[in-house]
Design an enzyme around this catalytic site. Sequence first.
Site, PDB file in Angstrom:
ATOM      1  N   GLU B  55     -63.392  25.276  24.977  1.00 42.66           N
ATOM      2  CA  GLU B  55     -62.410  24.408  25.622  1.00 42.66           C
ATOM      3  C   GLU B  55     -61.159  24.390  24.752  1.00 42.66           C
ATOM      4  O   GLU B  55     -61.217  24.004  23.583  1.00 42.66           O
ATOM      5  CB  GLU B  55     -62.934  22.975  25.767  1.00 42.66           C
ATOM      6  CG  GLU B  55     -64.069  22.820  26.754  1.00 42.66           C
ATOM      7  CD  GLU B  55     -64.567  21.373  26.826  1.00 42.66           C
ATOM      8  OE1 GLU B  55     -65.536  21.154  27.548  1.00 42.66           O
ATOM      9  OE2 GLU B  55     -63.994  20.496  26.146  1.00 42.66           O
ATOM     10  N   ASP B  66     -58.120   9.771  24.623  1.00 36.32           N
ATOM     11  CA  ASP B  66     -58.599  10.321  23.359  1.00 36.32           C
ATOM     12  C   ASP B  66     -58.536   9.321  22.217  1.00 36.32           C
ATOM     13  O   ASP B  66     -57.621   8.495  22.144  1.00 36.32           O
ATOM     14  CB  ASP B  66     -57.780  11.562  22.992  1.00 36.32           C
ATOM     15  CG  ASP B  66     -58.203  12.759  23.820  1.00 36.32           C
ATOM     16  OD1 ASP B  66     -59.380  13.139  23.729  1.00 36.32           O
ATOM     17  OD2 ASP B  66     -57.370  13.285  24.580  1.00 36.32           O
TER      18      ASP B  66
END
Lengths: 410, 276
Positions: B55, B66
């Site tokens: 990824e 995040d």
Amino acid sequence: MSSAASLRAGPDARGHFGSFGGRYVAETLMPLVLDLERHYGAAKADPAFKAQFDHLMTHYVGRPSPLYFAERLTEHLREGAGPDRGAKIYLKRDELNHTGAHKINNCIGQILLALRMGKTRIIAETGAGQHGVATATVAARFGLPCVIYMGAKDIERQKPNVFRMRLLGAEVRPATSGRQTLKDAMNEALRDWVANVHDTFYIIGTAAGPHPYPELVRDFQSVIGHETRAQLDAAEGRLPDLLVAAIGGGSNAIGLFHPFLDEPSVRMVGVEAAGRGLDTPDHAASLAGGEPGVLHGNKTFLLQDADGQIIEGHSISAGLDYPGIGPEHSWLHSIGRVEYQSATDDDALDAFQMLCRTEGIIPALEPSHALAVVKRLAPTMSRDEIIVANLCGRGDKDIFTVAEALGVEM
Amino acid sequence: MSAGVTEGRLPAAFARAAADGRAALVTFVTGGDPTPADTAAILDALVEGGADVIELGMPFTDPMADGMAIQLANLRSLGAGTRTADLLDIARSFRARHPQVPLVLMGYANPMLRRGADVFAAEAQAAGVDGIICVDVPPEEDDALGPALRARGLHLVRLATPTTDAVRLPTVLEGASGFLYYVSVAGITGLQQAAQASIDTAVARLKAATDIPVAVGFGIRTPEQAAAVARVADGVVVGSAIVELVGLHGSQAPYHIRSYVRSLSEAIAVSRKELA
């Protein structure tokens, strides 16, 4: 008016205003957003909810706020205007609300929703601190713990509001990423929400974010426009010719404008913050200087670069330096129903001082941007025309910023 | 389920791992961190350490899902001047070096949609990308991105979370392909791991509802944790722990990443055998 052509019918079932709005959130939040939509739908249909809201508006917030004919300001702006020029200026006095700004209208509505949904913890983001104070206020009023995220730089330049929030029992957590202002506070609030989905209600402060926030914030703030309409009808027996309001995310503006959207004779101007000038990088005018994109749960005009990286806004007003705008404004802009102009930091400072001296009212720097456009447009209009400007906050919180800008030592 | 579900590098990588009797190791790093020039060696280290799927994070100014580790990685990358064009260059050169290793771009909607979803999909496909994970385009906004990806044969990897209940799950699975990414914690990246029992229950529930592989991520950092998840899931996703190594070691990170990823892949390789 409720015809198919009504401009007041939005958003659609997916939360879209034209191509704007929507629900661009992480999967963790999506079920919550859908749950909020269901609860808001039920609350809207429940007369008891409206009664509770109205009762608090009257007895706690102090509504209706006056619609005040600003006679000396009107006369001041007639000086030097042409013969028969100089519109009559009314101010919608939402700075007289409990907590000193329009933000409380929305907070009352949202905390009542939070209680309906059984949530036990409140979070919010704040820029200038007005929304943080309003959120801390309602959290105290209903006895819920409250965390306010605020950019570290805003904490520095809005100390009085930080202290107010703490007095009200809220925890103020600094957002230290990015430029450390409103956008970063919103990121932190979203991170908190996603980690505390089971018990936490996020009171978003402006008519932006994922659906249904833009709709419900607008509905709660529309008390401003509904009152204005009735008050002006009582005072003048007619509709206004021009409505003016400042735009950060745009909640006070949409609250004033929305009840008038289907009246073609009513011109509306939203005022973005041009900061140090639209020809500089230091402004927060998302419509004038931005393009459509996706941030914080909705598609709307954003300040961004060619790669879609968000550009930080600047304004002397901490409440306006957000790089986006509520999606309904993006739509009203795209269809041309509302005009969007801008005012610089200097324009706002001039208008701030003008109102202090002509009317004995110290406005916040946010509505000072609206007043700058009133100053620009009133002399071009005829004397029998009527302007209503939304005085959405008082200026006590801004006196340090203004003093610094004017080179005054305090 | 969309066409192409069983075709291409991504399903092949999961099938290979399944044939080996193990879960696939899916590793995440932020592209352009610490600089665009450093990313190729970091990606190579992931592959050399035994990662099955890569990824590649697209940096964004506002990574609101995040935690601190990946926030800082985004800032480092953008601070180094990383552009979308650099990400595509990184993907293109990765594809040339590793013709069989699936590469998935992961990020937020705005950089993907900036020049139009069709342009993004075409460029990603041309660069040899196999799939896309977009954090903030849920199924409800699928038409903003999904049709453009499917038209180019790119997998749209959907996310399921602890808040995705049985009523909602079919909505998430509709149009999902490549693999289903189970975000095991209601929260941001890089914090605590979910209790293994809750992961086991969730994976069983998801696998009963879909034929595409189920990979589990969020909060997995030790070989032991990875092995435990690998006993039940088709894939194990590790991100923040690798990104932290980049933060610590900068351009010296590949060495550290290679040995760390190897510790994960070795633990995963034997995890089901230990059980048996």
